[in-house]
Write a protein that holds these residues in place. Structure first.
Motif, PDB file in Angstrom:
ATOM      1  N   TYR A 195      42.307  37.353  28.228  1.00 47.93           N
ATOM      2  CA  TYR A 195      41.277  38.153  27.569  1.00 47.93           C
ATOM      3  C   TYR A 195      40.864  39.324  28.459  1.00 47.93           C
ATOM      4  N   ARG A 197      38.764  43.034  28.590  1.00 46.91           N
ATOM      5  CA  ARG A 197      37.641  43.688  27.907  1.00 46.91           C
ATOM      6  C   ARG A 197      38.070  45.066  27.405  1.00 46.91           C
ATOM      7  N   ASP A 202      36.162  43.963  21.938  1.00 49.52           N
ATOM      8  CA  ASP A 202      34.746  44.155  21.629  1.00 49.52           C
ATOM      9  C   ASP A 202      34.494  44.183  20.125  1.00 49.52           C
ATOM     10  N   LEU A 205      34.606  40.599  18.928  1.00 48.79           N
ATOM     11  CA  LEU A 205      33.416  39.856  19.328  1.00 48.79           C
ATOM     12  C   LEU A 205      32.178  40.295  18.557  1.00 48.79           C
ATOM     13  N   GLU A 212      33.126  34.635  22.631  1.00 48.85           N
ATOM     14  CA  GLU A 212      33.172  34.936  24.065  1.00 48.85           C
ATOM     15  C   GLU A 212      32.832  33.719  24.906  1.00 48.85           C
ATOM     16  N   TRP A 215      35.757  31.366  24.952  1.00 51.12           N
ATOM     17  CA  TRP A 215      36.830  31.838  25.827  1.00 51.12           C
ATOM     18  C   TRP A 215      36.492  31.602  27.298  1.00 51.12           C
ATOM     19  N   GLU A 223      34.230  36.092  34.036  1.00 51.47           N
ATOM     20  CA  GLU A 223      34.152  37.134  33.024  1.00 51.47           C
ATOM     21  C   GLU A 223      35.530  37.696  32.730  1.00 51.47           C
TER      22      GLU A 223
END
Length: 259
Positions: A195, A197, A202, A205, A212, A215, A223
């Motif tokens: 995953y 970012r 986004d 999500l 999130e 995950w 993160e």
């Protein structure tokens, strides 16, 4: 030659598909910072041109923006010709363009299935076919395909069987291609991120905010990584630093697949 010298890409030309934003742009920037001239391939001419101009200004390399749909063979052939006309050779191909669609398998339309496979798998084949021929004619090269940790594990809670099928195909395609093209001095490897970012993540999500936490509960890191964290790996795979490596897939997932 020092070990750091093996990572240089000065004098090389790289094609990166899906490179106007997200992971693709981060990979293009990393290759440019290592010295490669870059052909950025995107469906949007405007976005590709802006990205090319910004990367050239930031890194000092030569860039070219080519609008193309990787599922259209005529577009791909034109993209390869434009790159050869501009730079004279193709040394590196990064097959990054990809899409994801979520739906339960028993409700997924054939249109959705075909859309994902066309982009994520057929697009890899077409770009490899035509850019790879230029590499073979030119004496060798390096191909980096974008797979996913989804080729090795079942993701949760999203339902995306077609995405998994496409990325598993990329891993197998890469292995077989490496076997067939070693005699031409063309190496093929893949990257399998977890995953990351990106804007695409986004957006997913925003519609599914509980994903999130699900995950992150499976990851060893706390993160998701930014796209820039993949830059070092693509430079390694594209450069002489990985000259004894082909047919492999590097998983970069924050420890998701460890458990």
């Amino acid at each position: 030659m020092s070990v750091l010298d093996e990572f240089t890409l000065h004098g090389k030309t790289a094609i990166v598909t899906g490179s106007s934003k997200g992971i693709g742009r981060a990979l293009a920037v990393a290759l440019a910072e290592a010295g490669a001239d870059i052909c950025l391939v995107n469906r949007s001419e405007r976005e590709g041109r802006l990205a090319a101009e910004e990367i050239a200004a930031e890194t000092g390399v030569e860039t070219l923006a080519v609008p193309a749909d990787v599922t259209d063979e005529d577009d791909v052939e034109a993209m390869v010709e434009a790159t050869l006309d501009a730079f004279g050779s193709i040394d590196i191909l990064v097959n990054n363009a990809g899409i994801a669609r979520t739906a339960p398998a028993h409700e997924m339309s054939l249109e959705t299935w075909n859309e994902v496979l066309q982009t994520n798998l057929t697009g890899v084949f077409l770009c490899t076919k035509h850019a790879g021929k230029a590499m073979i004619d030119g004496g060798g090269g390096t191909i980096v395909n974008m797979a996913s940790m989804s080729a090795f594990v079942a993701n949760y809670p999203q339902e995306e069987v077609v995405y998994h099928a496409s990325k598993g195909g990329v891993v197998s395609f890469t292995r077989q291609l490496a076997s067939e093209w070693a005699k031409y001095d063309v190496r093929a490897n893949a990257m399998a991120p977890g995953y990351i970012r990106t804007e695409m993540v986004d957006e997913l999500l925003a519609e599914n905010p509980d994903m999130e936490s699900a995950w992150l509960s499976e990851m060893l890191m706390e993160e998701m990584a930014p796209p820039e964290d993949l830059g070092g790996t693509v430079v390694y795979l594209a450069s002489d630093a990985s000259s004894y490596m082909t047919g492999e897939t590097v998983v970069i997932d924050g420890g998701y697949t460890v458990r």
